[in-house]
Design a protein around this motif. Structure first.
Motif, PDB file in Angstrom:
ATOM      1  N   LEU A  78      14.146   3.987   4.179  1.00 17.21           N
ATOM      2  CA  LEU A  78      12.820   3.761   3.632  1.00 17.21           C
ATOM      3  C   LEU A  78      11.860   3.645   4.803  1.00 17.21           C
ATOM      4  CD1 LEU A  78      14.867   2.412   1.445  1.00 17.21           C
ATOM      5  CD2 LEU A  78      12.784   1.403   0.612  1.00 17.21           C
ATOM      6  N   ARG A  79      10.761   4.323   4.717  1.00 15.95           N
ATOM      7  CA  ARG A  79       9.740   4.267   5.767  1.00 15.95           C
ATOM      8  C   ARG A  79       8.464   3.719   5.136  1.00 15.95           C
ATOM      9  NH1 ARG A  79      12.245   9.161   6.538  1.00 15.95           N
ATOM     10  NH2 ARG A  79      13.520   9.257   8.405  1.00 15.95           N
ATOM     11  N   TRP A  80       8.112   2.483   5.529  1.00 16.23           N
ATOM     12  CA  TRP A  80       6.970   1.812   4.911  1.00 16.23           C
ATOM     13  C   TRP A  80       5.685   2.589   5.099  1.00 16.23           C
ATOM     14  CZ3 TRP A  80       9.265  -0.998   1.713  1.00 16.23           C
ATOM     15  CH2 TRP A  80      10.413  -1.707   2.048  1.00 16.23           C
ATOM     16  N   GLN A  81       5.535   3.257   6.243  1.00 19.62           N
ATOM     17  CA  GLN A  81       4.303   4.010   6.491  1.00 19.62           C
ATOM     18  C   GLN A  81       4.163   5.181   5.512  1.00 19.62           C
ATOM     19  OE1 GLN A  81       6.785   3.609   8.682  1.00 19.62           O
ATOM     20  NE2 GLN A  81       7.294   5.502   9.741  1.00 19.62           N
ATOM     21  N   ASP A  82       5.290   5.735   5.040  1.00 19.38           N
ATOM     22  CA  ASP A  82       5.217   6.816   4.046  1.00 19.38           C
ATOM     23  C   ASP A  82       4.708   6.293   2.708  1.00 19.38           C
ATOM     24  OD1 ASP A  82       6.092   8.644   5.890  1.00 19.38           O
ATOM     25  OD2 ASP A  82       8.150   8.713   5.145  1.00 19.38           O
ATOM     26  N   PHE A  83       5.032   5.045   2.381  1.00 15.23           N
ATOM     27  CA  PHE A  83       4.513   4.456   1.145  1.00 15.23           C
ATOM     28  C   PHE A  83       3.021   4.207   1.263  1.00 15.23           C
ATOM     29  CE2 PHE A  83       8.999   3.315   0.566  1.00 15.23           C
ATOM     30  CZ  PHE A  83       9.170   3.771  -0.724  1.00 15.23           C
ATOM     31  N   SER A  84       2.602   3.625   2.383  1.00 12.15           N
ATOM     32  CA  SER A  84       1.186   3.312   2.540  1.00 12.15           C
ATOM     33  C   SER A  84       0.330   4.576   2.622  1.00 12.15           C
ATOM     34  CB  SER A  84       0.954   2.421   3.765  1.00 12.15           C
ATOM     35  OG  SER A  84       1.386   3.063   4.933  1.00 12.15           O
ATOM     36  N   ALA A  85       0.907   5.659   3.136  1.00 11.51           N
ATOM     37  CA  ALA A  85       0.173   6.931   3.221  1.00 11.51           C
ATOM     38  C   ALA A  85       0.355   7.785   1.961  1.00 11.51           C
ATOM     39  CB  ALA A  85       0.630   7.717   4.446  1.00 11.51           C
ATOM     40  N   GLN A  86       1.068   7.272   0.977  1.00 11.16           N
ATOM     41  CA  GLN A  86       1.336   7.960  -0.294  1.00 11.16           C
ATOM     42  C   GLN A  86       2.038   9.307  -0.094  1.00 11.16           C
ATOM     43  OE1 GLN A  86      -2.376   8.023  -2.421  1.00 11.16           O
ATOM     44  NE2 GLN A  86      -2.218   5.862  -2.928  1.00 11.16           N
ATOM     45  N   ARG A  87       2.980   9.329   0.877  1.00  8.50           N
ATOM     46  CA  ARG A  87       3.781  10.529   1.117  1.00  8.50           C
ATOM     47  C   ARG A  87       5.163  10.425   0.496  1.00  8.50           C
ATOM     48  NH1 ARG A  87       1.792  10.105   6.845  1.00  8.50           N
ATOM     49  NH2 ARG A  87       3.617   8.800   7.076  1.00  8.50           N
ATOM     50  N   GLU A  88       5.486   9.298  -0.106  1.00  8.89           N
ATOM     51  CA  GLU A  88       6.810   9.094  -0.662  1.00  8.89           C
ATOM     52  C   GLU A  88       6.795   9.326  -2.165  1.00  8.89           C
ATOM     53  OE1 GLU A  88      10.250   9.256  -0.776  1.00  8.89           O
ATOM     54  OE2 GLU A  88       9.846   8.382   1.183  1.00  8.89           O
ATOM     55  N   TRP A  89       7.850   9.973  -2.663  1.00 11.90           N
ATOM     56  CA  TRP A  89       7.949  10.273  -4.099  1.00 11.90           C
ATOM     57  C   TRP A  89       9.222   9.726  -4.728  1.00 11.90           C
ATOM     58  CZ3 TRP A  89      12.352  12.946  -5.182  1.00 11.90           C
ATOM     59  CH2 TRP A  89      12.937  13.643  -4.127  1.00 11.90           C
ATOM     60  N   ARG A  90      10.194   9.315  -3.904  1.00 12.57           N
ATOM     61  CA  ARG A  90      11.495   8.884  -4.434  1.00 12.57           C
ATOM     62  C   ARG A  90      11.411   7.490  -5.067  1.00 12.57           C
ATOM     63  NH1 ARG A  90      14.685  10.315   0.993  1.00 12.57           N
ATOM     64  NH2 ARG A  90      12.746   9.438   1.799  1.00 12.57           N
ATOM     65  N   THR A  91      12.144   7.312  -6.155  1.00 16.24           N
ATOM     66  CA  THR A  91      12.121   6.037  -6.876  1.00 16.24           C
ATOM     67  C   THR A  91      13.492   5.400  -7.043  1.00 16.24           C
ATOM     68  OG1 THR A  91      12.229   7.222  -8.975  1.00 16.24           O
ATOM     69  CG2 THR A  91      10.026   6.609  -8.183  1.00 16.24           C
ATOM     70  N   ALA A  92      14.574   6.139  -6.797  1.00 16.63           N
ATOM     71  CA  ALA A  92      15.930   5.595  -6.981  1.00 16.63           C
ATOM     72  C   ALA A  92      16.418   4.958  -5.687  1.00 16.63           C
ATOM     73  CB  ALA A  92      16.886   6.687  -7.435  1.00 16.63           C
ATOM     74  N   LEU A  93      16.791   3.680  -5.775  1.00 15.16           N
ATOM     75  CA  LEU A  93      17.267   2.936  -4.615  1.00 15.16           C
ATOM     76  C   LEU A  93      18.758   2.651  -4.737  1.00 15.16           C
ATOM     77  CD1 LEU A  93      14.427   0.275  -4.295  1.00 15.16           C
ATOM     78  CD2 LEU A  93      14.799   2.274  -2.839  1.00 15.16           C
ATOM     79  N   LEU A  94      19.467   2.795  -3.632  1.00  8.67           N
ATOM     80  CA  LEU A  94      20.889   2.477  -3.552  1.00  8.67           C
ATOM     81  C   LEU A  94      21.011   1.083  -2.939  1.00  8.67           C
ATOM     82  CD1 LEU A  94      23.877   3.359  -3.701  1.00  8.67           C
ATOM     83  CD2 LEU A  94      23.586   4.339  -1.421  1.00  8.67           C
TER      84      LEU A  94
END
Length: 136
Positions: free
Chosen positions: A3-19
């Motif tokens: 998980l890369r927090w900066q990808d969330f803050s920049a709205q570049r992340e789309w994945r929702t399933a966590l292991l």
């Protein structure tokens, strides 16, 4: 995958399933992980919980939870990451298989990357967009 927090803050992340790895067998019993989520007020953030069992019916020590939306993922990840429910801390990463909604979002990323490549925006002359690089 990390998980890369900066990808969330920049709205570049789309994945929702966590292991979630390193869960004690008590949380891998039917309904127990869901009960934990409800107890902490997180059940509304989750659209599904899967707790696989081994062929012999024993606990595998991991679960896959799917967030209701991408914006819920950081809160869920931060809740579980490093938490001790047993002897070992829980490790959180993206699940290797994502939902159909996630794949649909990935297709839009691929489409927009392909358009950018075709129009010459954001890519050098010798660079191309590939499905594999967009899904990593």
């Amino acid at each position: 995958s990390q998980l890369r927090w900066q990808d969330f803050s920049a709205q570049r992340e789309w994945r929702t399933a966590l292991l979630l790895r390193g869960l004690p067998s008590s949380l891998c019993l039917p309904g127990h992980l869901e009960g934990l989520l409800k107890h902490h007020g997180l059940n509304g953030l989750v659209s599904s919980v899967r707790v696989p069992r081994s062929l012999g019916g024993r606990s595998t020590g991991y679960a896959v939870i799917t967030a209701a939306s991408v914006k819920e993922v950081p809160r869920l990840a931060k809740f579980f990451h490093g938490r001790l429910f047993g002897r070992a801390p829980v490790a959180v990463s993206f699940a290797p298989v994502q939902s159909a909604a996630g794949r649909k979002s990935a297709a839009s990323v691929v489409t927009s990357s392909a358009v950018a490549a075709a129009s010459g925006l954001g890519f050098g002359r010798n660079q191309t967009a590939s499905l594999g690089s967009c899904l990593e």
